[in-house]
Design a protein around this motif. Sequence first.
Motif, short mmCIF file in Angstrom:
data_model
loop_
_atom_site.label_atom_id
_atom_site.label_comp_id
_atom_site.label_asym_id
_atom_site.label_seq_id
_atom_site.Cartn_x
_atom_site.Cartn_y
_atom_site.Cartn_z
N VAL A 202 0.82 -1.23 0.02
CA VAL A 202 0.05 -0.01 0.05
C VAL A 202 0.76 1.00 0.03
CG1 VAL A 202 -0.32 0.04 2.43
CG2 VAL A 202 -2.12 1.07 1.07
N GLU A 203 0.52 2.20 -0.74
CA GLU A 203 1.15 3.61 -0.79
C GLU A 203 0.82 4.39 0.37
OE1 GLU A 203 0.06 6.86 -3.64
OE2 GLU A 203 1.05 5.36 -4.86
N ALA A 204 1.88 5.00 0.85
CA ALA A 204 1.49 5.83 1.99
C ALA A 204 0.52 6.95 1.78
CB ALA A 204 2.79 6.61 2.64
N GLY A 205 -0.47 6.99 2.60
CA GLY A 205 -1.42 8.03 2.38
C GLY A 205 -3.01 7.33 1.65
N GLN A 206 -2.57 6.05 1.55
CA GLN A 206 -3.74 5.24 0.95
C GLN A 206 -4.40 4.40 1.97
OE1 GLN A 206 -4.91 5.93 -2.41
NE2 GLN A 206 -3.49 7.65 -2.14
N GLU A 207 -5.45 3.62 1.27
CA GLU A 207 -5.97 2.57 2.21
C GLU A 207 -5.83 0.99 1.30
OE1 GLU A 207 -10.17 3.24 3.08
OE2 GLU A 207 -9.64 4.89 4.41
N VAL B 266 -6.43 0.58 11.74
CA VAL B 266 -7.43 -0.46 11.41
C VAL B 266 -8.61 -0.15 12.36
CG1 VAL B 266 -6.45 -2.01 12.50
CG2 VAL B 266 -8.11 -2.79 10.58
N ASN B 267 -9.88 -0.09 11.81
CA ASN B 267 -11.02 -0.31 12.80
C ASN B 267 -11.14 -1.92 13.60
OD1 ASN B 267 -11.43 2.38 12.52
ND2 ASN B 267 -13.17 1.83 10.69
N THR C 173 -16.82 -17.03 8.12
CA THR C 173 -15.81 -17.61 8.41
C THR C 173 -14.59 -16.46 7.94
OG1 THR C 173 -16.05 -18.58 6.16
CG2 THR C 173 -16.57 -20.04 8.20
N GLU C 174 -15.18 -15.46 7.15
CA GLU C 174 -14.34 -14.51 6.76
C GLU C 174 -14.82 -13.04 6.70
OE1 GLU C 174 -14.24 -14.79 1.97
OE2 GLU C 174 -13.31 -16.32 3.02
N ALA C 175 -13.95 -12.03 6.83
CA ALA C 175 -14.45 -10.73 6.87
C ALA C 175 -13.40 -9.87 5.98
CB ALA C 175 -14.71 -10.16 7.90
N THR C 176 -13.68 -8.69 5.46
CA THR C 176 -12.67 -7.82 4.82
C THR C 176 -12.65 -6.38 5.78
OG1 THR C 176 -13.47 -8.52 2.70
CG2 THR C 176 -12.37 -6.20 2.89
N VAL C 177 -11.35 -6.11 6.16
CA VAL C 177 -10.93 -5.20 6.96
C VAL C 177 -10.00 -4.18 6.19
CG1 VAL C 177 -8.84 -6.33 7.56
CG2 VAL C 177 -9.79 -4.26 9.19
N MET C 178 -10.37 -2.81 6.43
CA MET C 178 -9.73 -1.79 5.57
C MET C 178 -8.77 -1.22 6.45
SD MET C 178 -11.22 -1.66 2.61
CE MET C 178 -10.34 -0.16 2.23
N ILE C 179 -7.49 -1.14 5.96
CA ILE C 179 -6.25 -0.71 6.79
C ILE C 179 -5.80 0.67 5.98
CG2 ILE C 179 -3.63 -1.08 7.17
CD1 ILE C 179 -4.39 -3.97 6.67
N LYS C 180 -5.67 1.58 6.84
CA LYS C 180 -5.33 2.93 6.56
C LYS C 180 -4.00 3.38 6.87
CE LYS C 180 -6.73 7.66 6.15
NZ LYS C 180 -7.75 8.73 6.62
N VAL C 181 -3.04 3.65 5.69
CA VAL C 181 -1.77 4.24 6.19
C VAL C 181 -1.72 5.61 5.92
CG1 VAL C 181 0.74 3.73 5.31
CG2 VAL C 181 -0.78 1.74 5.28
N GLN C 182 -1.23 6.31 6.96
CA GLN C 182 -1.29 7.84 7.04
C GLN C 182 -0.15 8.51 5.91
OE1 GLN C 182 -1.15 9.30 10.94
NE2 GLN C 182 -3.12 8.66 11.37
N GLY D 46 2.93 10.14 4.95
CA GLY D 46 4.35 10.50 5.74
C GLY D 46 4.63 9.22 6.29
N THR D 47 4.06 8.05 6.21
CA THR D 47 4.61 6.83 6.97
C THR D 47 5.82 6.47 6.31
OG1 THR D 47 2.39 6.01 7.54
CG2 THR D 47 3.79 4.55 7.66
N ARG D 48 6.80 6.02 7.06
CA ARG D 48 7.97 5.76 6.59
C ARG D 48 7.99 4.45 5.80
NH1 ARG D 48 12.86 4.66 10.47
NH2 ARG D 48 12.37 7.01 10.74
N PRO D 49 8.42 4.31 4.51
CA PRO D 49 8.27 3.28 3.44
C PRO D 49 9.05 2.12 4.29
CG PRO D 49 8.94 5.20 2.38
CD PRO D 49 8.99 5.50 3.68
N GLY D 50 8.48 0.93 3.91
CA GLY D 50 9.20 -0.40 4.42
C GLY D 50 8.27 -1.39 4.71
N LEU D 51 8.81 -2.53 5.21
CA LEU D 51 8.08 -3.81 5.45
C LEU D 51 7.85 -3.74 6.94
CD1 LEU D 51 10.12 -6.48 3.67
CD2 LEU D 51 8.01 -5.39 2.89
N TYR D 52 6.32 -3.87 7.42
CA TYR D 52 5.84 -3.90 8.62
C TYR D 52 5.32 -5.33 8.68
CZ TYR D 52 6.44 0.90 8.57
OH TYR D 52 7.06 2.43 8.52
#
Length: 130
Positions: free
Chosen positions: A23-28, A59-60, A69-78, A80-86
Amino acid sequence: SIATAVREVGPFMVSCEPEELSVEAGQEASLKVVVRRMWPDFKDKVSLQNLAWPSQIQVNNLDVGADQTEATVMIKVQSGTRPGLYTLAFLTQGQVPFHKDPASKDRPNTLVALPSRPFILNVTEPPKPK
């Protein structure tokens, strides 16, 4: 030294698909969460919340219903977040019927909290304006 433990199969297991997400910083981005109920008598919902994520990744909280058995969650990356693997995981919780004596017919609900399988979030830089 490494600590290990051997135990019986847990009541449920939560994993994420895909195991690596970019995901690109600033996107979901959306992430599918899969719940496997390992004990036949556990049919209740499973609640998810982030497990000590960096504050720039949001994330909410989410419940995966008893009939799901499954659900979809939205992850928001603000931005200015430092690029890299988390490497991230969810704290999962469910009310599980349990008694120490396996022969007991009385199985009161007990709150069980387990971490999900981890997934990798690859945060990339947004394209630079030309």
